[in-house]
Design a protein around this motif. Sequence first.
Motif, PDB file in Angstrom:
ATOM      1  N   UNK A 192     -16.505  21.522  11.607  1.00 28.29           N
ATOM      2  CA  UNK A 192     -15.771  22.238  12.659  1.00 28.29           C
ATOM      3  C   UNK A 192     -14.335  21.741  12.727  1.00 28.29           C
ATOM      4  N   UNK A 193     -14.177  20.451  12.561  1.00 28.28           N
ATOM      5  CA  UNK A 193     -12.848  19.841  12.580  1.00 28.28           C
ATOM      6  C   UNK A 193     -11.963  20.423  11.484  1.00 28.28           C
ATOM      7  N   UNK A 194     -12.524  20.579  10.280  1.00 27.80           N
ATOM      8  CA  UNK A 194     -11.655  21.120   9.229  1.00 27.80           C
ATOM      9  C   UNK A 194     -11.335  22.584   9.467  1.00 27.80           C
ATOM     10  N   UNK A 195     -12.236  23.292  10.146  1.00 27.69           N
ATOM     11  CA  UNK A 195     -11.888  24.688  10.480  1.00 27.69           C
ATOM     12  C   UNK A 195     -10.783  24.739  11.527  1.00 27.69           C
ATOM     13  N   UNK A 196     -10.910  23.895  12.551  1.00 26.64           N
ATOM     14  CA  UNK A 196      -9.901  23.898  13.622  1.00 26.64           C
ATOM     15  C   UNK A 196      -8.530  23.499  13.072  1.00 26.64           C
ATOM     16  N   UNK A 197      -8.537  22.532  12.157  1.00 27.74           N
ATOM     17  CA  UNK A 197      -7.267  21.961  11.698  1.00 27.74           C
ATOM     18  C   UNK A 197      -6.708  22.635  10.455  1.00 27.74           C
ATOM     19  N   UNK A 198      -7.503  23.498   9.832  1.00 26.09           N
ATOM     20  CA  UNK A 198      -7.127  24.095   8.548  1.00 26.09           C
ATOM     21  C   UNK A 198      -5.679  24.547   8.496  1.00 26.09           C
ATOM     22  N   UNK A 199      -4.950  24.045   7.531  1.00 31.14           N
ATOM     23  CA  UNK A 199      -3.577  24.455   7.247  1.00 31.14           C
ATOM     24  C   UNK A 199      -2.579  24.222   8.368  1.00 31.14           C
ATOM     25  N   UNK A 200      -2.966  23.500   9.398  1.00 27.26           N
ATOM     26  CA  UNK A 200      -1.961  23.273  10.433  1.00 27.26           C
ATOM     27  C   UNK A 200      -1.943  21.838  10.935  1.00 27.26           C
ATOM     28  N   UNK A 201      -3.041  21.134  10.793  1.00 26.92           N
ATOM     29  CA  UNK A 201      -3.066  19.772  11.307  1.00 26.92           C
ATOM     30  C   UNK A 201      -3.504  18.809  10.211  1.00 26.92           C
ATOM     31  N   UNK A 202      -2.725  17.776  10.007  1.00 25.85           N
ATOM     32  CA  UNK A 202      -3.072  16.740   9.036  1.00 25.85           C
ATOM     33  C   UNK A 202      -4.088  15.799   9.698  1.00 25.85           C
ATOM     34  N   UNK A 203      -5.105  15.382   8.930  1.00 29.89           N
ATOM     35  CA  UNK A 203      -6.134  14.518   9.515  1.00 29.89           C
ATOM     36  C   UNK A 203      -6.265  13.232   8.707  1.00 29.89           C
ATOM     37  N   UNK A 204      -6.317  12.109   9.422  1.00 31.51           N
ATOM     38  CA  UNK A 204      -6.621  10.831   8.789  1.00 31.51           C
ATOM     39  C   UNK A 204      -7.901  10.315   9.427  1.00 31.51           C
ATOM     40  N   UNK A 205      -8.909  10.089   8.593  1.00 35.01           N
ATOM     41  CA  UNK A 205     -10.201   9.620   9.095  1.00 35.01           C
ATOM     42  C   UNK A 205     -10.482   8.232   8.537  1.00 35.01           C
ATOM     43  N   UNK A 206     -10.673   7.258   9.423  1.00 35.50           N
ATOM     44  CA  UNK A 206     -11.092   5.930   8.979  1.00 35.50           C
ATOM     45  C   UNK A 206     -12.594   5.837   9.195  1.00 35.50           C
ATOM     46  N   UNK A 207     -13.298   5.432   8.169  1.00 35.95           N
ATOM     47  CA  UNK A 207     -14.757   5.481   8.220  1.00 35.95           C
ATOM     48  C   UNK A 207     -15.337   4.409   7.312  1.00 35.95           C
ATOM     49  N   UNK A 208     -16.458   3.844   7.689  1.00 39.68           N
ATOM     50  CA  UNK A 208     -17.062   2.798   6.847  1.00 39.68           C
ATOM     51  C   UNK A 208     -17.610   3.356   5.543  1.00 39.68           C
ATOM     52  N   UNK A 209     -18.184   4.549   5.614  1.00 38.82           N
ATOM     53  CA  UNK A 209     -18.850   5.115   4.451  1.00 38.82           C
ATOM     54  C   UNK A 209     -18.120   6.337   3.936  1.00 38.82           C
ATOM     55  N   UNK A 210     -18.299   6.624   2.659  1.00 36.49           N
ATOM     56  CA  UNK A 210     -17.654   7.821   2.117  1.00 36.49           C
ATOM     57  C   UNK A 210     -18.574   9.029   2.226  1.00 36.49           C
ATOM     58  N   UNK A 211     -19.376   9.052   3.272  1.00 35.16           N
ATOM     59  CA  UNK A 211     -20.215  10.232   3.496  1.00 35.16           C
ATOM     60  C   UNK A 211     -19.371  11.371   4.050  1.00 35.16           C
ATOM     61  N   UNK A 212     -18.093  11.104   4.203  1.00 32.36           N
ATOM     62  CA  UNK A 212     -17.180  12.115   4.715  1.00 32.36           C
ATOM     63  C   UNK A 212     -17.168  13.310   3.776  1.00 32.36           C
TER      64      UNK A 212
ATOM     65  N   UNK B 132       0.832  -1.209   0.000  1.00 29.36           N
ATOM     66  CA  UNK B 132       0.000   0.000   0.000  1.00 29.36           C
ATOM     67  C   UNK B 132       0.870   1.264   0.000  1.00 29.36           C
ATOM     68  N   UNK B 133       0.606   2.158  -0.938  1.00 26.17           N
ATOM     69  CA  UNK B 133       1.321   3.432  -1.004  1.00 26.17           C
ATOM     70  C   UNK B 133       0.335   4.586  -1.125  1.00 26.17           C
ATOM     71  N   UNK B 134       0.540   5.574  -0.347  1.00 29.92           N
ATOM     72  CA  UNK B 134      -0.207   6.832  -0.496  1.00 29.92           C
ATOM     73  C   UNK B 134       0.523   7.895   0.302  1.00 29.92           C
ATOM     74  N   UNK B 135       0.227   9.158  -0.009  1.00 19.68           N
ATOM     75  CA  UNK B 135       0.812  10.203   0.820  1.00 19.68           C
ATOM     76  C   UNK B 135      -0.210  11.298   1.039  1.00 19.68           C
ATOM     77  N   UNK B 136      -0.046  11.989   2.140  1.00 22.86           N
ATOM     78  CA  UNK B 136      -0.931  13.094   2.491  1.00 22.86           C
ATOM     79  C   UNK B 136      -0.045  14.310   2.774  1.00 22.86           C
ATOM     80  N   UNK B 137      -0.230  15.392   2.017  1.00 25.28           N
ATOM     81  CA  UNK B 137       0.580  16.584   2.270  1.00 25.28           C
ATOM     82  C   UNK B 137       0.234  17.201   3.626  1.00 25.28           C
ATOM     83  N   UNK B 138       1.158  17.942   4.223  1.00 25.97           N
ATOM     84  CA  UNK B 138       0.911  18.563   5.533  1.00 25.97           C
ATOM     85  C   UNK B 138      -0.375  19.390   5.532  1.00 25.97           C
TER      86      UNK B 138
END
Length: 229
Positions: free
Chosen positions: A182-202, A23-29
């Motif tokens: 709210x999470x994306x506002x809090x983390x915007x441009x400073x925190x990388x987020x990885x979300x594991x979820x059953x559905x792609x309703x994200x 498995x290969x993938x990357x997530x920018x900061x």
Amino acid sequence: GAGIEFSNVTFGYSPEKIVLRNVSFSVPPGKTVAIVGPSGAGKSTIVRLLFRFYDVQSGAVLIDGQNIKLVQQQSLRKAIGVVPQDTVLFNNTIFYNIEYGKIGARADEVYEAARLADIHERILGFPERYETKVGERGLRLSGGEKQRVAIARTLLKAPVLVLLDEATSALDTNTERNIQAALSRVCANRTTIVIAHRLSTIINADEILVLKDGNIAERGRHEELLQRK
Ligand code: ADP
Ligand code: ADP
């Protein structure tokens, strides 16, 4: 935020049962990735590998370009906030649980008022109940309320990387969406987020990885994945 990379990662809990294959993938900061797929696809395993709960059998997991095998566990724990599937809270007040989050917080990372308000009012959502004890009879927190406390607690640590493993699963879809926003506002441009979820309703994920049989079957933004259907 921290950039993360899975480079040809193969991992199994036993030699006979490989869970992730090459498995290969990357997530920018500062970006958000959602890992979706059916139960048993390997989502939690990816999360566990990211905080080095297990070591990979081949390939490498890198944070900010560094193989995490070479990073001290202590600094890894400080940099990463994890909300696992079944969060355990302290049998104490919500306030205590939240304050505990700040222990080990990075001193150089202080949230300004708007981000703090998002954490307290939109993610935690019931500041009037700070003195409520988590296990108190009659005021017992629901599964969803416990998850909100856990996410708020983790964010207050100001981690550079947040791992959310089905961390909003006990909430209704609407509340889940509001918390994601709210999470994306809090983390915007400073925190990388990885979300594991059953559905792609994200919503608000910069990229969605669809896991199938230990591989990334599809990847793209939400709209792109819908168009290909
Ligand atoms: P998901 O999070 O997508 O539901 P997991 O990463 O939890 O998937 O699990 C992937 C596979 O690994 C499943 O077949 C699961 O049964 C197996 N698995 C998960 N955790 C363990 C473990 N601690 N020991 C052995 N097998 C495990
Ligand atoms: P969930 O399905 O999200 O875990 P619960 O069924 O645990 O939710 O709780 C739903 C609501 O009922 C919550 O607001 C919670 O505070 C309340 N509640 C749960 N258990 C009790 C209890 N034993 N006494 C009083 N209120 C309770």
